[in-house]
Scaffold this motif. Sequence first.
Motif, short mmCIF file in Angstrom:
data_model
loop_
_atom_site.label_atom_id
_atom_site.label_comp_id
_atom_site.label_asym_id
_atom_site.label_seq_id
_atom_site.Cartn_x
_atom_site.Cartn_y
_atom_site.Cartn_z
N ALA A 113 -74.61 24.07 -105.79
CA ALA A 113 -74.23 22.89 -106.20
C ALA A 113 -75.44 21.83 -105.81
N ALA A 114 -76.36 22.02 -105.16
CA ALA A 114 -77.15 21.09 -104.84
C ALA A 114 -78.23 21.15 -106.25
N HIS A 115 -78.34 22.20 -106.43
CA HIS A 115 -79.22 22.71 -107.51
C HIS A 115 -78.73 21.97 -108.99
N LEU A 134 -77.51 11.09 -113.00
CA LEU A 134 -76.34 10.60 -112.57
C LEU A 134 -76.06 10.08 -111.31
N VAL A 135 -76.67 10.99 -110.38
CA VAL A 135 -76.37 11.08 -108.84
C VAL A 135 -77.50 10.31 -108.03
N ASP A 136 -77.38 9.42 -107.19
CA ASP A 136 -78.38 9.06 -106.53
C ASP A 136 -78.86 9.45 -105.06
N TYR A 137 -77.90 10.22 -104.29
CA TYR A 137 -78.18 10.95 -103.11
C TYR A 137 -77.11 11.85 -102.96
N VAL A 138 -77.12 12.68 -101.97
CA VAL A 138 -76.11 13.65 -101.55
C VAL A 138 -75.83 13.56 -100.16
N GLY A 139 -74.76 13.84 -99.96
CA GLY A 139 -74.23 14.06 -98.19
C GLY A 139 -74.11 15.47 -98.17
N VAL A 140 -74.89 16.11 -97.57
CA VAL A 140 -74.91 17.77 -97.25
C VAL A 140 -74.38 18.06 -95.82
N GLY A 141 -73.29 18.86 -96.15
CA GLY A 141 -72.78 19.20 -94.75
C GLY A 141 -71.39 19.97 -94.86
N ARG A 150 -81.91 24.74 -96.16
CA ARG A 150 -81.86 25.58 -97.48
C ARG A 150 -81.25 24.78 -98.67
N ILE A 151 -80.21 24.19 -98.52
CA ILE A 151 -79.54 23.02 -99.39
C ILE A 151 -80.68 22.00 -99.81
N ILE A 152 -80.92 21.30 -98.78
CA ILE A 152 -81.83 20.17 -99.09
C ILE A 152 -83.02 20.52 -99.84
N ALA A 153 -83.79 21.69 -99.49
CA ALA A 153 -84.68 22.11 -100.38
C ALA A 153 -84.36 22.05 -101.99
#
Length: 213
Positions: A116-118, A124-131, A153-156
């Motif tokens: 999903a991160a990749h 379109l998206v400015d930032y993500v919330g990961v969790g 891993r996701i943030i990478a």
Amino acid sequence: MKKPFDLSLYLVLDPDLCQRHSMVDTAREAVAGGASMVQVRHKRASTAERVALARSVKEALRDTPALVVMNDDIDAAIEAGVDALHIGQRDMPAAAARARIGESMLLGVSVNSQSAAHALDPALVDYVGVGPVFATPTKPDHEQPLGFAGLARIIANCPVPAVAIGGLKAQHVNDVWASGASGIAVVSAICGTPDPRQAAKELWELILAARPG
């Protein structure tokens, strides 16, 4: 034009935890203590109630640099004129949200997997919330907890800045920054505490010590 944003200390308001201090008062005090963004999240409220709440939070923070975010409700975000909309993966496609909110509102998206991160489009998206990093009672329908290794891993794989969320408190600040996150999102670490300003101040001081530069 989109406002510059700082994810460092991202407060998510919770109506149940904010019974001692109202959501508006909690937002005001937390920002005075160092919170940089405030998300209005009230799952049981109507769109009209969310609009009224967001407007009250905006007014309380009018003379501060903090930004106001609306969780999920795109109609309330547009009507209240908040700085950002935050949506989950299952709420709506990012392209559909961006088409509705236009180019001047920030858009945040929740992600829970590397794929999903990749797949995120930074146009379109400015930032993500990961969790969630840990299981949390403030969002009982959350995805499988990631832990800090999963968070890193996701943030990478994120093409945009990321804020970590899910059961995070002051003792987790160093691990959050070690994961590569640009910020820590908290709920109960500020909401429902006896002194939201002091709770935010303590978090902010830990953030200043932990983040690079």
